[in-house]
Design a protein around this motif. Structure first.
Motif, PDB file in Angstrom:
ATOM      1  N   GLU A 168      18.984  79.103  26.915  1.00  0.00           N
ATOM      2  CA  GLU A 168      20.257  79.804  26.803  1.00  0.00           C
ATOM      3  C   GLU A 168      21.388  78.865  26.411  1.00  0.00           C
ATOM      4  O   GLU A 168      22.282  79.231  25.650  1.00  0.00           O
ATOM      5  CB  GLU A 168      20.585  80.510  28.121  1.00  0.00           C
ATOM      6  CG  GLU A 168      19.709  81.713  28.404  1.00  0.00           C
ATOM      7  CD  GLU A 168      19.684  82.696  27.240  1.00  0.00           C
ATOM      8  OE1 GLU A 168      20.776  83.098  26.781  1.00  0.00           O
ATOM      9  OE2 GLU A 168      18.590  83.049  26.769  1.00  0.00           O
ATOM     10  N   ARG A 213      21.249  78.179  22.707  1.00  0.00           N
ATOM     11  CA  ARG A 213      21.770  79.323  21.953  1.00  0.00           C
ATOM     12  C   ARG A 213      23.302  79.307  21.943  1.00  0.00           C
ATOM     13  O   ARG A 213      23.934  79.501  20.906  1.00  0.00           O
ATOM     14  CB  ARG A 213      21.275  80.633  22.576  1.00  0.00           C
ATOM     15  CG  ARG A 213      19.830  80.972  22.293  1.00  0.00           C
ATOM     16  CD  ARG A 213      19.586  82.424  22.631  1.00  0.00           C
ATOM     17  NE  ARG A 213      18.183  82.800  22.475  1.00  0.00           N
ATOM     18  CZ  ARG A 213      17.378  83.105  23.468  1.00  0.00           C
ATOM     19  NH1 ARG A 213      17.827  83.071  24.703  1.00  0.00           N
ATOM     20  NH2 ARG A 213      16.138  83.463  23.244  1.00  0.00           N
ATOM     21  N   THR A 226      27.147  89.448  25.389  1.00  0.00           N
ATOM     22  CA  THR A 226      25.734  89.748  25.187  1.00  0.00           C
ATOM     23  C   THR A 226      25.204  90.616  26.319  1.00  0.00           C
ATOM     24  O   THR A 226      24.497  91.605  26.085  1.00  0.00           O
ATOM     25  CB  THR A 226      24.909  88.450  25.097  1.00  0.00           C
ATOM     26  OG1 THR A 226      25.344  87.697  23.959  1.00  0.00           O
ATOM     27  CG2 THR A 226      23.423  88.751  24.956  1.00  0.00           C
ATOM     28  N   HIS A 231      21.648  87.231  18.549  1.00  0.00           N
ATOM     29  CA  HIS A 231      21.698  85.772  18.609  1.00  0.00           C
ATOM     30  C   HIS A 231      21.715  85.177  17.206  1.00  0.00           C
ATOM     31  O   HIS A 231      22.471  84.241  16.920  1.00  0.00           O
ATOM     32  CB  HIS A 231      20.495  85.227  19.384  1.00  0.00           C
ATOM     33  CG  HIS A 231      20.605  85.346  20.860  1.00  0.00           C
ATOM     34  ND1 HIS A 231      21.739  84.970  21.558  1.00  0.00           N
ATOM     35  CD2 HIS A 231      19.729  85.785  21.797  1.00  0.00           C
ATOM     36  CE1 HIS A 231      21.550  85.185  22.844  1.00  0.00           C
ATOM     37  NE2 HIS A 231      20.345  85.679  23.015  1.00  0.00           N
TER      38      HIS A 231
END
Length: 228
Positions: free
Chosen positions: A29, A32, A147, A171
């Motif tokens: 995460e 990202r 998100t 993403h």
């Protein structure tokens, strides 16, 4: 937006994760978020050992996370060098957006048809979080809240596989869009936007929710093209 807010940057995204559980998922995460924020740049090559040192972990969870990002199309493996962040073409971005429109517009409509007052109420604090992080220019916190909000709305429609596919596409597409909004100080344009969608869900307004989602994706398209 004031000059102070426009120039404000969040703390560096990549830092030690040694004290966190589920290290691989945390690394995944964080990578990202770093790509969205521009801390990991498109076209640049990064080695797992160097990133692992910055994270304060071993190279193994970094390699595992990078392989997951490779499967998602966000990075590519460069033999004996590391991993390169993919730079998406305008054609690829448009194709992603077309797929998102086909999936997200009708799914938001289905969510509006079945959403309960309790489900809508539970999403209000998350919409507040989006607003507060946008106003403060806190990109990585905004990314996480935004998100979660959109995937939770889609989840109301009851298709978990669809939600995961949308998460993957979001993403990929946001690597360009959100960084542009952040660097130009335009995250504040999203203020109250998500509460508007919740109002439509609360009213069981299927057509209104679909129209909102279509307009939202058109804004994404305008950001990519430099018109937003």
């Amino acid at each position: 937006m004031s000059t102070g807010t426009r120039g404000r940057r969040s703390a560096p995204i990549i830092g030690t994760l040694a004290d966190h559980g589920s290290i691989r998922s945390r690394v995944l995460e964080t990578l990202r978020e770093a790509m969205v924020a521009g801390e990991l740049e498109p076209g640049a090559v990064y080695s797992a050992p160097v990133l692992a040192q910055r994270f304060g972990v071993s190279a193994t969870p970094v390699r595992e996370a990078m392989m997951e990002l490779t499967h998602e199309g966000l990075v590519e493996t460069i033999r004996q060098r590391g991993y390169r962040v993919v730079e998406l073409s305008e054609v690829a971005l448009e194709e992603i957006l077309q797929i998102r429109e086909l999936i997200e517009v009708p799914t938001v409509g289905r969510a509006a048809a079945v959403a309960t007052p309790e489900q809508v109420r539970a999403l209000r604090p998350l919409a507040d979080r989006i607003d507060s992080t946008a106003a403060a220019g806190e990109l990585q916190e905004f990314v996480a809240a935004d998100t979660m909000f959109h995937t939770e709305v889609l989840a109301i429609a009851g298709n978990a596989r669809l939600v995961e596919e949308v998460r993957r596409l979001r993403h990929m597409s946001r690597l360009l869009g959100l960084h542009a909004l952040h660097s130009e100080g335009r995250l504040v344009a999203t203020l109250r936007e998500h509460h508007e969608l919740l109002d439509l869900l609360e009213a069981r307004d299927v057509t209104g929710a679909e129209t909102w989602m279509h307009r939202h994706l058109e804004h994404v398209r305008s950001v990519w093209s430099g018109r937003g």
